[in-house]
Design an enzyme around this catalytic site. Structure first.
Site, PDB file in Angstrom:
ATOM      1  N   PRO A  89       5.364  -5.196  -5.699  1.00 27.86           N
ATOM      2  CA  PRO A  89       6.330  -4.130  -5.405  1.00 27.86           C
ATOM      3  C   PRO A  89       7.343  -3.928  -6.535  1.00 27.86           C
ATOM      4  O   PRO A  89       8.061  -2.934  -6.561  1.00 27.86           O
ATOM      5  CB  PRO A  89       7.014  -4.599  -4.112  1.00 27.86           C
ATOM      6  CG  PRO A  89       6.649  -6.030  -3.940  1.00 27.86           C
ATOM      7  CD  PRO A  89       5.401  -6.277  -4.716  1.00 27.86           C
ATOM      8  N   GLU A 116       6.026 -14.895  -1.645  1.00 28.76           N
ATOM      9  CA  GLU A 116       7.148 -14.285  -2.371  1.00 28.76           C
ATOM     10  C   GLU A 116       6.717 -13.758  -3.734  1.00 28.76           C
ATOM     11  O   GLU A 116       7.502 -13.142  -4.442  1.00 28.76           O
ATOM     12  CB  GLU A 116       8.292 -15.290  -2.538  1.00 28.76           C
ATOM     13  CG  GLU A 116       8.963 -15.669  -1.233  1.00 28.76           C
ATOM     14  CD  GLU A 116       9.401 -14.447  -0.431  1.00 28.76           C
ATOM     15  OE1 GLU A 116      10.274 -13.720  -0.907  1.00 28.76           O
ATOM     16  OE2 GLU A 116       8.841 -14.238   0.658  1.00 28.76           O
ATOM     17  N   ARG A 154     -13.154   7.322  -8.028  1.00 31.20           N
ATOM     18  CA  ARG A 154     -13.565   8.711  -7.808  1.00 31.20           C
ATOM     19  C   ARG A 154     -13.430   9.576  -9.065  1.00 31.20           C
ATOM     20  O   ARG A 154     -13.903  10.706  -9.092  1.00 31.20           O
ATOM     21  CB  ARG A 154     -12.846   9.319  -6.600  1.00 31.20           C
ATOM     22  CG  ARG A 154     -11.354   9.260  -6.652  1.00 31.20           C
ATOM     23  CD  ARG A 154     -10.755   9.517  -5.280  1.00 31.20           C
ATOM     24  NE  ARG A 154     -11.181  10.785  -4.707  1.00 31.20           N
ATOM     25  CZ  ARG A 154     -10.822  11.958  -5.163  1.00 31.20           C
ATOM     26  NH1 ARG A 154     -10.029  12.035  -6.200  1.00 31.20           N
ATOM     27  NH2 ARG A 154     -11.245  13.059  -4.588  1.00 31.20           N
ATOM     28  N   ASP A 169      -8.126  18.575  -7.326  1.00 31.42           N
ATOM     29  CA  ASP A 169      -7.276  17.887  -6.362  1.00 31.42           C
ATOM     30  C   ASP A 169      -5.802  17.978  -6.728  1.00 31.42           C
ATOM     31  O   ASP A 169      -5.444  17.995  -7.894  1.00 31.42           O
ATOM     32  CB  ASP A 169      -7.621  16.393  -6.297  1.00 31.42           C
ATOM     33  CG  ASP A 169      -8.875  16.138  -5.485  1.00 31.42           C
ATOM     34  OD1 ASP A 169      -9.275  17.041  -4.739  1.00 31.42           O
ATOM     35  OD2 ASP A 169      -9.436  15.046  -5.608  1.00 31.42           O
TER      36      ASP A 169
HETATM   37 CL1  6GU Z   1       1.334  -3.687  -5.167  1.00 29.13          CL
HETATM   38  N1  6GU Z   1       2.274  -5.360  -3.358  1.00 29.13           N
HETATM   39  C1  6GU Z   1       3.048  -5.675  -2.307  1.00 29.13           C
HETATM   40  N2  6GU Z   1       3.030  -6.909  -1.822  1.00 29.13           N
HETATM   41  N3  6GU Z   1       3.861  -4.795  -1.713  1.00 29.13           N
HETATM   42  C2  6GU Z   1       3.859  -3.560  -2.211  1.00 29.13           C
HETATM   43  C3  6GU Z   1       3.071  -3.175  -3.303  1.00 29.13           C
HETATM   44  C4  6GU Z   1       2.277  -4.122  -3.861  1.00 29.13           C
HETATM   45  N4  6GU Z   1       3.298  -1.879  -3.561  1.00 29.13           N
HETATM   46  C5  6GU Z   1       4.194  -1.484  -2.661  1.00 29.13           C
HETATM   47  N5  6GU Z   1       4.541  -2.489  -1.849  1.00 29.13           N
END
Ligand code: 6GU
Length: 233
Positions: A89, A116, A154, A169
């Protein structure tokens, strides 16, 4: 194109890989997806992959001395090393521009974290491309890795039946509009009729209606896409 997925939960991918367009592309030899269980690189008797964070705090951290040898081993399984993507994230948000860039690679390694996250030295040593799929929290990187495989595959020539369908698209480069509304039979359902113009057979008029529909929809739902420099393009 070859995708190597490194995960603690390879089973998450199995249903997805066994179905539909992806299976077809694999059967036709257009893509290859290999799953590696990182736990196979745990060399102690408890197969430890994670440990408590130095400095304290909640959760567990994936160990550098498990993850790095795993990535190095998988890299050695093909003649040329692949580009390493770390699903986190904290990464840069995935966009169609990034997807288009990834589709040029011949090999991608997708590193999926849990808990974590990874010991920072995994990042320092491997210098992966850190990627997030959006501002929300997932339990791990597996679903994000599936999103990458799905969006990249794709764009590989021959994967989609109609070569044009990926180009028109929404979000593909050169197109920043949402798709127009689509209709098929029946012409009327529960009092809702298909727009008359689409039945007219006048292709010029139909194209004008579609353009206006794309613009209206984008203006109402995603005005950010109409900016001069929309984020992600
Ligand atoms: Cl790539 N991993 C995790 N654990 N949470 C996320 C993410 C990735 N992308 C958005 N939230």
């Amino acid at each position: 194109m070859r995708f190597d997925v490194l995960t603690l939960f390879p089973g998450i991918f199995e249903g997805y890989l066994a179905e539909s367009l992806l299976k077809e592309a694999m059967d036709r030899g257009l893509i290859e997806v290999n799953l590696y269980n990182m736990r196979d690189w745990a060399n102690d008797k408890h197969n430890t992959m994670d440990d408590r964070p130095f400095g304290g705090g909640p959760g567990m951290v994936l160990k550098v001395d498990r993850v790095v040898p795993c990535v190095e081993a998988v890299q050695s399984y093909a003649p040329r090393p692949g580009r390493v993507l770390m699903m986190t994230p904290q990464g840069r948000p995935l966009t169609q521009r990034i997807v288009e860039e990834l589709a040029q690679e011949e090999r991608l390694l997708l590193l999926c974290g849990r808990y974590e996250g990874f010991d920072q030295r995994v990042v320092d040593i491997l210098q992966p491309d850190e990627i997030s799929i959006g501002d929300y929290v997932l339990n791990g990187g597996e679903v994000a890795a599936a999103v990458i495989i799905d969006s990249v595959m794709r764009l590989i020539p021959g994967v989609l039946g109609d070569e044009n369908s990926a180009v028109v698209d929404s979000f593909s480069s050169g197109n920043r509009l949402l798709e127009e509304d689509q209709y098929t039979r029946p012409r009327e359902y529960r009092g809702l009729a298909v727009p008359e113009i689409l039945l007219s057979g006048d292709h010029g008029l139909i194209e004008k209606w579609r353009e206006a529909n794309r613009l209206d929809k984008t203006f109402l739902r995603r005005p950010d896409l109409l900016d001069d420099e929309p984020s992600g393009y």
